[in-house]
Design a protein around this motif. Structure first.
Motif, PDB file in Angstrom:
ATOM      1  N   TYR A  22     -43.568 -14.799 -23.306  1.00 25.47           N
ATOM      2  CA  TYR A  22     -44.025 -14.140 -22.084  1.00 25.47           C
ATOM      3  C   TYR A  22     -44.659 -15.202 -21.201  1.00 25.47           C
ATOM      4  O   TYR A  22     -45.428 -16.041 -21.683  1.00 25.47           O
ATOM      5  CB  TYR A  22     -45.040 -13.040 -22.410  1.00 25.47           C
ATOM      6  N   PHE A  23     -44.344 -15.166 -19.930  1.00 16.59           N
ATOM      7  CA  PHE A  23     -44.828 -16.182 -18.999  1.00 16.59           C
ATOM      8  C   PHE A  23     -45.776 -15.506 -18.001  1.00 16.59           C
ATOM      9  O   PHE A  23     -45.320 -14.814 -17.079  1.00 16.59           O
ATOM     10  CB  PHE A  23     -43.655 -16.832 -18.264  1.00 16.59           C
ATOM     11  N   HIS A  24     -47.057 -15.710 -18.193  1.00 12.97           N
ATOM     12  CA  HIS A  24     -48.047 -15.077 -17.313  1.00 12.97           C
ATOM     13  C   HIS A  24     -48.098 -15.795 -15.966  1.00 12.97           C
ATOM     14  O   HIS A  24     -48.019 -17.023 -15.896  1.00 12.97           O
ATOM     15  CB  HIS A  24     -49.430 -15.128 -17.981  1.00 12.97           C
ATOM     16  N   ALA A  25     -48.280 -15.011 -14.917  1.00 12.92           N
ATOM     17  CA  ALA A  25     -48.539 -15.568 -13.577  1.00 12.92           C
ATOM     18  C   ALA A  25     -49.628 -14.709 -12.941  1.00 12.92           C
ATOM     19  O   ALA A  25     -49.558 -13.474 -13.003  1.00 12.92           O
ATOM     20  CB  ALA A  25     -47.283 -15.568 -12.721  1.00 12.92           C
TER      21      ALA A  25
ATOM     22  N   ARG B 154     -34.629  -5.148 -22.653  1.00 14.99           N
ATOM     23  CA  ARG B 154     -35.933  -5.652 -23.071  1.00 14.99           C
ATOM     24  C   ARG B 154     -37.044  -4.699 -22.650  1.00 14.99           C
ATOM     25  O   ARG B 154     -37.094  -4.256 -21.503  1.00 14.99           O
ATOM     26  CB  ARG B 154     -36.210  -7.027 -22.451  1.00 14.99           C
ATOM     27  N   ILE B 156     -40.908  -4.872 -22.189  1.00 21.70           N
ATOM     28  CA  ILE B 156     -41.872  -5.967 -22.028  1.00 21.70           C
ATOM     29  C   ILE B 156     -43.265  -5.406 -21.797  1.00 21.70           C
ATOM     30  O   ILE B 156     -43.453  -4.466 -21.014  1.00 21.70           O
ATOM     31  CB  ILE B 156     -41.464  -6.858 -20.833  1.00 21.70           C
ATOM     32  N   THR B 157     -44.234  -5.972 -22.502  1.00 23.13           N
ATOM     33  CA  THR B 157     -45.639  -5.653 -22.251  1.00 23.13           C
ATOM     34  C   THR B 157     -46.203  -6.735 -21.351  1.00 23.13           C
ATOM     35  O   THR B 157     -46.175  -7.917 -21.699  1.00 23.13           O
ATOM     36  CB  THR B 157     -46.434  -5.616 -23.563  1.00 23.13           C
ATOM     37  N   SER B 159     -49.180  -8.261 -18.338  1.00 19.18           N
ATOM     38  CA  SER B 159     -50.582  -8.679 -18.349  1.00 19.18           C
ATOM     39  C   SER B 159     -51.475  -7.535 -17.894  1.00 19.18           C
ATOM     40  O   SER B 159     -51.199  -6.897 -16.876  1.00 19.18           O
ATOM     41  CB  SER B 159     -50.809  -9.859 -17.390  1.00 19.18           C
ATOM     42  N   SER B 168     -49.265  -7.717 -11.551  1.00 21.21           N
ATOM     43  CA  SER B 168     -48.244  -8.589 -10.961  1.00 21.21           C
ATOM     44  C   SER B 168     -47.435  -9.198 -12.101  1.00 21.21           C
ATOM     45  O   SER B 168     -47.968  -9.960 -12.899  1.00 21.21           O
ATOM     46  CB  SER B 168     -48.896  -9.692 -10.115  1.00 21.21           C
ATOM     47  N   GLU B 169     -46.167  -8.831 -12.180  1.00 18.86           N
ATOM     48  CA  GLU B 169     -45.275  -9.343 -13.225  1.00 18.86           C
ATOM     49  C   GLU B 169     -44.156 -10.140 -12.573  1.00 18.86           C
ATOM     50  O   GLU B 169     -43.579  -9.690 -11.577  1.00 18.86           O
ATOM     51  CB  GLU B 169     -44.691  -8.186 -14.042  1.00 18.86           C
ATOM     52  N   THR B 170     -43.862 -11.289 -13.133  1.00 17.31           N
ATOM     53  CA  THR B 170     -42.886 -12.190 -12.519  1.00 17.31           C
ATOM     54  C   THR B 170     -41.642 -12.320 -13.386  1.00 17.31           C
ATOM     55  O   THR B 170     -41.747 -12.530 -14.596  1.00 17.31           O
ATOM     56  CB  THR B 170     -43.518 -13.584 -12.328  1.00 17.31           C
ATOM     57  N   PRO B 172     -39.008 -14.289 -15.083  1.00 21.45           N
ATOM     58  CA  PRO B 172     -39.138 -15.698 -15.483  1.00 21.45           C
ATOM     59  C   PRO B 172     -38.061 -16.608 -14.889  1.00 21.45           C
ATOM     60  O   PRO B 172     -36.975 -16.158 -14.512  1.00 21.45           O
ATOM     61  CB  PRO B 172     -38.988 -15.656 -17.012  1.00 21.45           C
TER      62      PRO B 172
END
Lengths: 125, 285
Positions: A22-25, B154, B156-157, B159, B168-170, B172
């Motif tokens: 997982y890539f946090h931003a 997928r 996805i969990t 932040s 805010s999810e980006t 990748p």
């Protein structure tokens, strides 16, 4: 492992349940943070944005928003997209040389282990 | 019939029947773009060298197997091997460890010339997604693109943002998403206000999709904001579930973001970590 971003306070798992990374931003500044930055004079608008902000402020004074509705200033700030200072972005920059590892876009202030009891992904039914 | 009448036939000679002829100056290069954990990929096959001199023994078919452990961040991992002069008879790229699903591990095999790290691609031999059960054959003109196929499903969990902040999810680097569902639970503080969440999707800068929930979300509740394909706007006042429709075929490029923008959000309000379902493809860079 649960991590906490020091730049924005966000909590996340760096490896998902399916084993993928997982890539946090960090999120952009919120409306409350934008208002605080305006008061602290750490946010500089473009001339056009400043004019729009001043107009929204004047309109709110002339015709105050009804209770429970957003002000015109808030509506203006919702539309802004301002990165936070020291933003962390773990998404990679692809290496130009395939023999070298990728690097992340921006380290920000770094990460730390999330406080015990952090409930990333835990949702009540 | 006498022995003399038997037609003497020569010993069968091995000849390359594959069009994949290597002059000895070319190499075979495997490039893998991978997102799954614990994956090892192997380039296997059979190679028939040419007879170099007339008095050499008849060449024998050689087996080869070269392994590559790709990165898990969708960046390119490569392995280049000199094979000598002769014909590539057959072969495949196979997953020898890990369980990538369709859409998670893409392989590209090329014929290249050069040396050290200065290789120039001459031709493509095969390309496509590989899984634990699906190999990529080197012979048979198998060429699939990054965006072919159904993609990897997928869940996805994301932040959990700090108090008073937005989700805010980006998407990748090296990925492309198709949005299916997004759940964002807002735990409201005791401060009296009407919160109205909005879901926006942008290209990293400019918003190209937005939809607002049709409900004022009041203090001291957990509001389950569920954005899905194919649902109407509804509100379950017993369990505080608010459903809002998403657009069909909502594609998000790498660097694009899924964000909440919440009118009336209070400093003590907090979003839980969002849970979302996407189809994901690798877009090699």
């Amino acid at each position: 492992m649960k991590q906490q971003c020091i730049s924005c306070g966000g909590i996340f798992d760096d490896v998902q349940r399916d084993g993928m990374q997982y890539f946090h931003a960090c999120p952009p500044l919120s409306v409350a943070e934008l208002k605080a930055a305006i008061v602290a004079k750490t946010l500089t608008f473009t001339a056009a944005a400043q004019a729009a902000y001043d107009a929204a402020k004047a309109a709110d004074v002339a015709s105050p928003p009804a209770a429970g509705t957003s002000s015109r200033v808030d509506a203006f700030l919702f539309g802004l997209n301002v990165d936070r200072p020291n933003k962390r972005d773990e998404n990679i920059v692809p290496p130009t040389d395939a023999s070298k590892p990728a690097t992340i876009k921006s380290a920000g202030k770094g990460v730390q282990p999330a406080p015990a009891g952090s409930d990333v992904g835990a949702t009540a039914v | 019939m006498t022995d003399a009448s038997i037609l003497p036939l020569p010993t069968p000679t091995l000849e390359g029947v594959s069009p994949l002829y290597f002059t000895g100056e070319e190499s075979i290069r495997l490039t893998v773009f991978n997102a799954a954990a614990g994956v090892t990929v192997s380039l296997t096959g059979r190679f028939l060298p040419v007879r170099q001199r007339a008095d050499d023994n008849e060449p024998r078919v050689q087996m080869f197997a070269k392994t590559l452990t790709p990165a898990t961040d969708r960046s390119a991992s490569t392995r280049t091997e000199q094979v000598g002069e002769g014909w590539l008879l057959d072969g495949a790229v196979v997953v020898t460890a890990g369980t990538p699903t369709d859409g998670q591990c893409f392989a590209l095999v090329e014929l290249v010339r050069g040396s050290q790290n200065a290789f120039q691609a001459v031709s493509a031999i095969a390309s496509g997604y590989i899984t634990a059960k699906q190999r990529l054959p080197l012979v048979g003109d198998k060429f699939a693109g990054f965006l072919d196929g159904g993609g990897a499903l997928r869940s996805i969990t994301g932040s959990a943002p700090g108090a008073g902040l937005e989700i805010s999810e980006t998407c990748p680097t090296g990925a492309r998403w198709a949005m299916i569902a997004f759940e964002a639970d807002l735990v409201t503080s005791a401060a009296a206000a009407n919160r109205v969440p909005q879901l926006t999707i942008d290209d990293g800068v400019n918003v190209f999709f937005r939809v607002s929930v049709n409900q004022n979300e009041t203090a001291s509740q957990t509001w389950r904001n569920s954005f899905q394909l194919g649902v109407p706007q509804t509100f379950d006042g017993t369990r505080f579930v608010v459903t809002t429709p998403l657009g069909c075929d909502l594609m998000i490029p790498a660097g694009g973001r899924i964000r909440t923008v919440t009118a009336g959000i209070q400093a003590g309000d907090a979003y839980n970590a969002p849970q979302y379902l996407v189809r994901e493809w690798i877009e090699g860079q």
